[in-house]
Design a protein around this motif. Structure first.
Motif, PDB file in Angstrom:
ATOM      1  N   ALA A  43       0.406   9.808-113.953  1.00 48.69           N
ATOM      2  CA  ALA A  43       0.354   8.871-112.835  1.00 48.69           C
ATOM      3  C   ALA A  43      -0.941   9.049-112.063  1.00 48.69           C
ATOM      4  N   ASP A  44      -1.383   7.962-111.439  1.00 48.76           N
ATOM      5  CA  ASP A  44      -2.555   8.034-110.567  1.00 48.76           C
ATOM      6  C   ASP A  44      -2.210   8.699-109.243  1.00 48.76           C
ATOM      7  N   TYR A  45      -0.945   8.556-108.859  1.00 44.61           N
ATOM      8  CA  TYR A  45      -0.498   9.131-107.583  1.00 44.61           C
ATOM      9  C   TYR A  45       0.996   9.402-107.657  1.00 44.61           C
ATOM     10  N   GLN A  46       1.436  10.526-107.077  1.00 43.36           N
ATOM     11  CA  GLN A  46       2.868  10.782-106.939  1.00 43.36           C
ATOM     12  C   GLN A  46       3.148  11.268-105.522  1.00 43.36           C
ATOM     13  N   SER A  47       4.227  10.774-104.962  1.00 46.68           N
ATOM     14  CA  SER A  47       4.521  11.035-103.551  1.00 46.68           C
ATOM     15  C   SER A  47       5.421  12.248-103.337  1.00 46.68           C
ATOM     16  N   GLU A  48       6.094  12.722-104.396  1.00 46.62           N
ATOM     17  CA  GLU A  48       7.040  13.822-104.227  1.00 46.62           C
ATOM     18  C   GLU A  48       6.807  14.939-105.238  1.00 46.62           C
ATOM     19  N   GLY A  49       5.543  15.227-105.541  1.00 42.64           N
ATOM     20  CA  GLY A  49       5.237  16.338-106.431  1.00 42.64           C
ATOM     21  C   GLY A  49       5.668  17.648-105.794  1.00 42.64           C
ATOM     22  N   ARG A  50       6.153  18.578-106.606  1.00 42.98           N
ATOM     23  CA  ARG A  50       6.645  19.839-106.052  1.00 42.98           C
ATOM     24  C   ARG A  50       6.233  21.010-106.920  1.00 42.98           C
ATOM     25  N   GLY A  51       6.310  22.188-106.320  1.00 38.96           N
ATOM     26  CA  GLY A  51       5.947  23.408-107.022  1.00 38.96           C
ATOM     27  C   GLY A  51       7.160  24.098-107.611  1.00 38.96           C
ATOM     28  N   ARG A  52       6.937  25.297-108.161  1.00 42.08           N
ATOM     29  CA  ARG A  52       7.996  26.052-108.826  1.00 42.08           C
ATOM     30  C   ARG A  52       9.045  26.550-107.846  1.00 42.08           C
ATOM     31  N   LEU A  53       8.629  27.002-106.680  1.00 39.36           N
ATOM     32  CA  LEU A  53       9.545  27.586-105.714  1.00 39.36           C
ATOM     33  C   LEU A  53       9.948  26.575-104.647  1.00 39.36           C
ATOM     34  N   GLU A  54      11.138  26.732-104.116  1.00 40.52           N
ATOM     35  CA  GLU A  54      11.661  25.815-103.108  1.00 40.52           C
ATOM     36  C   GLU A  54      10.733  25.776-101.893  1.00 40.52           C
ATOM     37  N   GLY A  55      10.446  24.562-101.449  1.00 40.30           N
ATOM     38  CA  GLY A  55       9.592  24.400-100.281  1.00 40.30           C
ATOM     39  C   GLY A  55       8.120  24.206-100.608  1.00 40.30           C
ATOM     40  N   ARG A  56       7.751  24.371-101.876  1.00 43.22           N
ATOM     41  CA  ARG A  56       6.359  24.176-102.275  1.00 43.22           C
ATOM     42  C   ARG A  56       6.159  22.736-102.748  1.00 43.22           C
ATOM     43  N   ALA A  57       5.121  22.083-102.278  1.00 46.69           N
ATOM     44  CA  ALA A  57       4.806  20.714-102.696  1.00 46.69           C
ATOM     45  C   ALA A  57       3.460  20.703-103.397  1.00 46.69           C
ATOM     46  N   TRP A  58       3.286  19.712-104.288  1.00 44.06           N
ATOM     47  CA  TRP A  58       1.981  19.518-104.918  1.00 44.06           C
ATOM     48  C   TRP A  58       1.404  18.236-104.342  1.00 44.06           C
ATOM     49  N   LEU A  59       0.347  18.369-103.540  1.00 43.53           N
ATOM     50  CA  LEU A  59      -0.241  17.236-102.845  1.00 43.53           C
ATOM     51  C   LEU A  59      -1.551  16.833-103.512  1.00 43.53           C
ATOM     52  N   SER A  60      -1.756  15.521-103.667  1.00 42.36           N
ATOM     53  CA  SER A  60      -2.999  15.034-104.260  1.00 42.36           C
ATOM     54  C   SER A  60      -3.256  13.613-103.807  1.00 42.36           C
ATOM     55  N   GLU A  61      -4.503  13.333-103.488  1.00 44.71           N
ATOM     56  CA  GLU A  61      -4.877  11.972-103.144  1.00 44.71           C
ATOM     57  C   GLU A  61      -4.913  11.124-104.416  1.00 44.71           C
ATOM     58  N   PRO A  62      -4.815   9.790-104.308  1.00 43.63           N
ATOM     59  CA  PRO A  62      -4.792   8.923-105.493  1.00 43.63           C
ATOM     60  C   PRO A  62      -6.017   9.117-106.381  1.00 43.63           C
ATOM     61  N   ASP A  63      -5.797   9.127-107.684  1.00 40.77           N
ATOM     62  CA  ASP A  63      -6.840   9.174-108.721  1.00 40.77           C
ATOM     63  C   ASP A  63      -7.671  10.453-108.708  1.00 40.77           C
ATOM     64  N   ALA A  64      -7.230  11.482-107.998  1.00 46.23           N
ATOM     65  CA  ALA A  64      -8.040  12.695-107.881  1.00 46.23           C
ATOM     66  C   ALA A  64      -7.596  13.808-108.817  1.00 46.23           C
ATOM     67  N   SER A  65      -6.450  13.642-109.481  1.00 47.40           N
ATOM     68  CA  SER A  65      -5.898  14.720-110.294  1.00 47.40           C
ATOM     69  C   SER A  65      -5.277  14.177-111.576  1.00 47.40           C
ATOM     70  N   LEU A  66      -5.092  15.079-112.527  1.00 47.23           N
ATOM     71  CA  LEU A  66      -4.212  14.785-113.655  1.00 47.23           C
ATOM     72  C   LEU A  66      -2.815  15.197-113.225  1.00 47.23           C
ATOM     73  N   LEU A  67      -1.932  14.234-113.077  1.00 50.15           N
ATOM     74  CA  LEU A  67      -0.547  14.460-112.684  1.00 50.15           C
ATOM     75  C   LEU A  67       0.319  13.969-113.832  1.00 50.15           C
ATOM     76  N   CYS A  68       0.898  14.870-114.585  1.00 47.19           N
ATOM     77  CA  CYS A  68       1.608  14.449-115.790  1.00 47.19           C
ATOM     78  C   CYS A  68       2.804  15.344-116.063  1.00 47.19           C
ATOM     79  N   THR A  69       3.722  14.827-116.860  1.00 47.26           N
ATOM     80  CA  THR A  69       4.815  15.621-117.401  1.00 47.26           C
ATOM     81  C   THR A  69       4.913  15.332-118.895  1.00 47.26           C
ATOM     82  N   ILE A  70       5.006  16.392-119.666  1.00 51.77           N
ATOM     83  CA  ILE A  70       5.133  16.308-121.120  1.00 51.77           C
ATOM     84  C   ILE A  70       6.510  16.842-121.490  1.00 51.77           C
ATOM     85  N   TRP A  71       7.250  16.107-122.293  1.00 51.65           N
ATOM     86  CA  TRP A  71       8.559  16.598-122.708  1.00 51.65           C
ATOM     87  C   TRP A  71       8.651  16.643-124.234  1.00 51.65           C
ATOM     88  N   THR A  72       9.235  17.717-124.737  1.00 52.76           N
ATOM     89  CA  THR A  72       9.342  17.938-126.179  1.00 52.76           C
ATOM     90  C   THR A  72      10.625  18.693-126.486  1.00 52.76           C
TER      91      THR A  72
END
Length: 264
Positions: A43-72
């Motif tokens: 995604a170019d932007y995600q509003s509710e990115g989060r980290g591994r531990l409770e209370g941690r968020a992953w914040l990024s402005e639009p188009d500034a990061s690779l924000l992805c999920t891979i499932w296998t």
């Protein structure tokens, strides 16, 4: 969310892109439940990115990061070490990308990349956080969420670990789909057992042979605390810390170099 064409070593693999979403992890789970056995969504932007531990968020402005999920679909023994395996794949993918761009003025060779893996799920550049990984599991499927800082020129605010972007570290912004290609190739090499994730992590483990503090849960937790020398990790992904009472194994928690909290 739109599907796009791409190359993958996995059978039945689908590629998806979203301009904006709450979370690529949410999208990946929905696509998996809809019948997509293996795939990735970015995604170019995600509003509710989060980290591994409770209370941690992953914040990024639009188009500034690779924000992805891979499932296998993943074997049980490798699913249990998915964060470290994914970290090894991401580190190798970045070095592959640097090798491809070695002709750029000032670009470092892969061996000079200053990259390391902070157990259990961060990629550091010169001890600054370049990327984070969040892995979840549903049955035989592993979901690996990746946030890689790319084009940021500054990071306002306070952070537990100082962040850094690809642009700041290496002087250019790579194409996100190109990075994905490298990540998928490296993930496949580890999941298919053609390459050894443990060897990569061991060789690039941040703070190895240095004094560290281990804490269960959040870094400011009052729970289990252990001081010692970080010696490595076993093949089950457990951290090995040499303490005054002997070698101890830890499977969940957080480490901090002693030099970073000597004023506590």
């Amino acid at each position: 969310m739109k599907r796009f064409a791409g190359d993958s070593p996995w059978p039945d693999f689908s590629f998806w892109h979203s301009g904006a979403t709450t979370s690529t992890m949410h999208d990946a789970r929905a696509l998996s439940q809809a019948g997509s056995k293996n795939g990735c969504v970015y995604a170019d932007y995600q509003s509710e990115g989060r980290g591994r531990l409770e209370g941690r968020a992953w914040l990024s402005e639009p188009d500034a990061s690779l924000l992805c999920t891979i499932w296998t679909e993943t074997a049980d023994d490798l699913a249990s070490v998915a964060p470290l395996l994914s970290g090894a794949a991401l580190l190798c993918a970045i070095e592959d990308l640097l090798a491809e761009n070695v002709s750029r003025p000032g670009t470092l060779l892969p061996g000079q990349s200053l990259l390391s893996i902070k157990w259990p799920n961060d990629i550091l550049w010169n001890r600054q956080k370049l990327a984070g990984i969040l892995c979840e599991r549903s049955g035989s499927t592993v979901f690996a969420g990746i946030g890689l800082n790319l084009g940021q020129s500054a990071f306002p605010g306070a952070y537990r670990t100082k962040p850094v972007s690809f642009l700041q570290a290496y002087g250019f912004i790579p194409q996100r789909r190109r990075i994905l290609e490298y990540i998928l190739a490296r993930l496949w090499s580890f999941y298919s057992r053609q390459a050894d994730w443990h060897a990569v992590v061991s060789a690039n483990l941040a703070f190895k042979d240095m004094p560290v503090t281990f804490k269960a849960g959040l870094a400011d937790s009052k729970e289990t605390r252990c001081d010692g020398i970080l010696r490595g990790l076993n093949r089950n992904g457990a951290l090995l810390i040499q303490t005054a009472s002997g070698m101890q194994n830890f499977y969940s928690g957080e480490i901090t170099p002693v030099t970073e909290h000597s004023g506590d």
